[in-house]
Scaffold this active site. Structure first.
Site, short mmCIF file in Angstrom:
data_model
loop_
_atom_site.label_atom_id
_atom_site.label_comp_id
_atom_site.label_asym_id
_atom_site.label_seq_id
_atom_site.Cartn_x
_atom_site.Cartn_y
_atom_site.Cartn_z
N LYS A 81 -25.43 34.94 -7.30
CA LYS A 81 -26.37 35.55 -8.25
C LYS A 81 -26.28 34.74 -9.54
CE LYS A 81 -27.92 39.90 -10.25
NZ LYS A 81 -28.22 39.31 -11.57
N LYS A 109 -28.16 39.84 1.65
CA LYS A 109 -29.48 40.14 2.20
C LYS A 109 -29.37 40.24 3.71
CE LYS A 109 -31.78 37.50 -1.47
NZ LYS A 109 -32.58 36.30 -1.80
N ILE A 155 -33.55 43.46 -7.42
CA ILE A 155 -32.78 44.08 -6.34
C ILE A 155 -31.73 45.01 -6.94
CG2 ILE A 155 -33.16 42.20 -4.72
CD1 ILE A 155 -30.44 41.13 -5.36
N ASP A 186 -30.33 2.54 -13.53
CA ASP A 186 -31.23 3.14 -14.51
C ASP A 186 -32.31 2.16 -14.96
OD1 ASP A 186 -29.74 5.41 -14.32
OD2 ASP A 186 -28.73 5.20 -16.26
#
Length: 686
Positions: A122, A298, A84, A34
């Site tokens: 989803k 799909k 959709i 970092d």
């Protein structure tokens, strides 16, 4: 104008910082410390401050900042962001129905090969369109109504996983990437914990957190929120000559361009593969690091997608196959409590029945008083209830805008339940604890099994043969209500229990009889006083010497015991202040449970008082527990390692590194015989 060396250095810094950003935020595999990252970032900041003309739209320093917006400008999508269709049947039949429709539209016969599909998650977040021109992020917009969204470019720039510049030397002239901004569960919990610690408002759930962050008018606020992004499709594309021909290959290509894509996806050969994907994700849904509400299927080939086309505003080639919702709205009809096996009173909301997480829910946990106060949940409120997997339903938020008027009163456990609803014992809430508890540990039916098992355990009264199955029978048949009832059990009753022949019953009766002769430390530990473990029980026994002295001690006197602090002292005092507990203790003594008593360390110190000993190896006669008990009864402390503060090391056979360490430090070494000789004048304390 900055010279070429400065320009080149700024460009190199931008590329290097973005490469490290991708490794850290997308791959979760940081490549530099970092501090080194900060050094590079500050160097770029300084260069851009000295040469403002070098500031580029894709600079990492442009991620966070900018002036607050008066509002979001409308953005018309070059290619509509259509929603959709959602398959209403959440079972395997939903996937089969989609496959039947697709095959019918394509004119396929049953004997024809299966259709190739792409299956993915989803996500439960906010849909976003990212527009890249010549590889640089120039705009970001929400879905809106599908035709027109809102310009949220400044806020989207703050999402660390979204690249400001695409990887590669020849990106498409125009590439619109579509995906979901979301918040990981661990980031959500961490953010809320920080907000609570600072006394600031918390987020209701990860989805609201993501959507609300992107729609903040002040980009600085959005920049403070831990957001993530996954791509799942394309919008407008110009100048991508080697563009993939399938959806699955497109996601792979996007990943190659540095755009985050979820690994939870697959190309499926037919409907059976879709169902397998759906079921696999369903089984792992609760273990995913982010929330989803289903999977998406799909048709994989773009040529077939074009052939299938659209039905009004929905593509025929895709469907969302949802899982049962994990969150729903309902109404709080009442608030009660459940008394757990440890005496904790957990507030439970009685709800108007609601179908959530695949079941009808009528009750949900409110956890404790702090959570009730934080969520401000009251009877009559509309609440969001969540049930994920096998997790007990819980109220995650109260919808304050829907609160009935006049406002219902706040719920307070101690006011509503000053005594335990199971046994009538006093209910208390110890300082520093979020949970209210019943003080009738020896008497309360809700705590009965736990109290009996603890009382009979090896380190307590050591009644061999009293296990879970026996206790279950004794309690379910109402043969035993308190530990005192164990000492009244007749032989014929025990012999009549399942898996308990007369011989076993006689052995148990003998074990119960033997346990009557014990030590004060074991008896105190057996009572199951909250926060009183074996060591504290021994300290109490050494300090007070006699049970009556302990019973008469107030919190101030208890604080005089070694290692007893305010919380433990309060816990002990409240236990013995409960008449039900004193009644059981009295019965146990009346039934013959006894122990040696002394004047206690209040008046006479133990021979090892203030001494620290370490045990190592195997002693000839004493077990380690017995040796420890004898040492502590004499006022000594048993430590786990040897140091300069160690007074004695007691060594048995096969003593190891502790013995060597003792010799190195010059610590006095004792064998068992020498230890027993040292303890000889203190035997009465055992």
């Amino acid at each position: 104008m900055a010279d070429r060396d400065v320009q080149a250095r700024a460009a190199a810094l931008r590329r290097e910082i973005e490469r490290h950003n991708y490794a850290y935020y997308v791959l979760d595999a940081p490549t530099i410390p970092d501090a080194e990252y900060d050094r590079l970032y500050h160097e770029l900041e300084a260069l851009e401050a000295a040469h403002p003309e070098l500031v580029a739209a894709d600079s990492p320093t442009r991620r966070v900042g900018g002036q607050p917006l008066a509002g979001f400008k409308p953005v018309r999508h070059a290619v509509p962001m259509l929603s959709i269709r959602t398959e209403t049947d959440t079972t395997a039949a939903g996937a089969r129905a989609f496959d039947v429709r697709v095959r019918k539209e394509l004119g396929l016969a049953p004997a024809d090969p299966p259709v190739e599909y792409a299956a993915e998650l989803k996500f439960d977040g906010l849909a976003i369109n990212l527009r890249y021109e010549a590889g640089v992020l120039v705009a970001a917009a929400t879905r809106g109504d599908g035709e027109t969204g809102e310009d949220v470019t400044q806020n989207v720039r703050t999402v660390r996983t979204i690249p400001l510049r695409l990887h590669g030397d020849a990106p498409p002239a125009v590439l619109e990437v579509r995906g979901e901004v979301f918040m990981r569960r661990d980031d959500f919990e961490r953010y809320n914990a920080q907000q609570r610690a600072a006394g600031k408002p918390t987020l209701v759930n990860p989805r609201n957190g993501a959507a609300g962050s992107i729609r903040q008018l002040d980009p600085a606020i959005a920049g403070q929120r831990p957001l993530s992004f996954y791509a799942y499709g394309l919008g407008e594309v110009v100048g991508w000559p080697d563009a993939p021909a399938t959806h699955g290959a497109t996601l792979d290509a996007l990943q190659g361009l540095g755009v985050p894509v979820s690994a939870e996806r697959c190309v499926c050969n037919g409907v059976d593969d879709l169902i397998a994907f759906h079921d696999d994700i369903a089984a792992r849904r609760d273990q995913l690091p982010f929330d989803i509400d289903g999977v998406v299927y799909k048709v994989n080939a773009f040529a077939l997608q074009r052939e299938l086309g659209f039905l009004t505003r929905e593509p025929r080639w895709a469907v969302a196959h949802k899982y049962p919702a994990q969150e729903q709205l309902t109404t709080v009809l009442g608030i009660g409590v459940h008394v757990g096996r440890t005496g904790a009173l957990t507030p439970v909301a009685r709800l108007a029945p609601v179908f959530v997480g695949g079941v009808t829910v009528t009750n949900a946990t409110l956890h404790n008083q702090d959570e009730i106060d934080r969520k401000d949940t009251r009877v009559g409120d509309t609440v969001i209830v969540r049930r994920a997997g096998d997790v007990i339903p819980e109220i995650v938020a109260t919808v304050l805008e829907r609160r009935p008027q006049p406002e219902p009163p706040r719920f307070n456990i101690l006011q509503s339940y000053p005594v335990c609803p199971e046994c009538g014992s006093h209910v208390v809430r110890l300082e520093g604890e979020a949970v209210a508890r019943c003080t009738g540990g020896l008497y309360c039916p809700a705590q009965r099994k736990q109290a009996l098992l603890h009382f009979a355990s090896r380190r307590a009264m050591d009644i061999d043969g009293v296990g879970e199955k026996l206790v279950d029978q004794l309690v379910s048949r109402e043969l035993v209500r308190t530990p005192a009832d164990l000492y009244r059990l007749p032989l014929e009753t025990l012999a009549g229990l399942e898996r308990m022949a007369e011989k076993s019953a006689r052995n148990l009766i003998q074990a119960i009889e033997t346990s009557k002769s014990t030590t004060l430390a074991r008896f105190i530990y057996a009572l199951g006083i909250r926060n009183v473990g074996e060591t504290t029980a021994r300290d109490l026994a050494r300090h007070f010497g006699a049970l009556d002295a302990l019973l008469g001690a107030n919190e101030t006197a208890l604080l005089g015991v070694r290692d007893v602090g305010p919380i433990v002292a309060q816990s002990i005092a409240q236990f013995f202040a409960e008449p039900h507990n004193l009644e059981v203790v009295g019965k146990l003594r009346a039934l013959g449970v006894h122990w040696p008593e002394t004047t206690g360390m209040q008046q006479s110190g133990g021979i090892l008082s203030g001494k620290t000993l370490v045990l190592t190896g195997t002693l000839p006669a004493l077990t380690r527990d017995q040796a420890k008990e004898r040492i502590e009864s004499a006022g000594g402390k048993v430590a786990g390692s040897v140091s300069k503060k160690t007074d004695y090391v007691v060594a048995g056979e096969e003593a190891g590194s502790k013995l060597a360490k003792a010799r190195e430090l010059g610590v006095t070494i004792l064998d068992e015989e020498e230890l027993l000789a040292l303890l000889g004048s203190n035997k009465k304390n055992g």
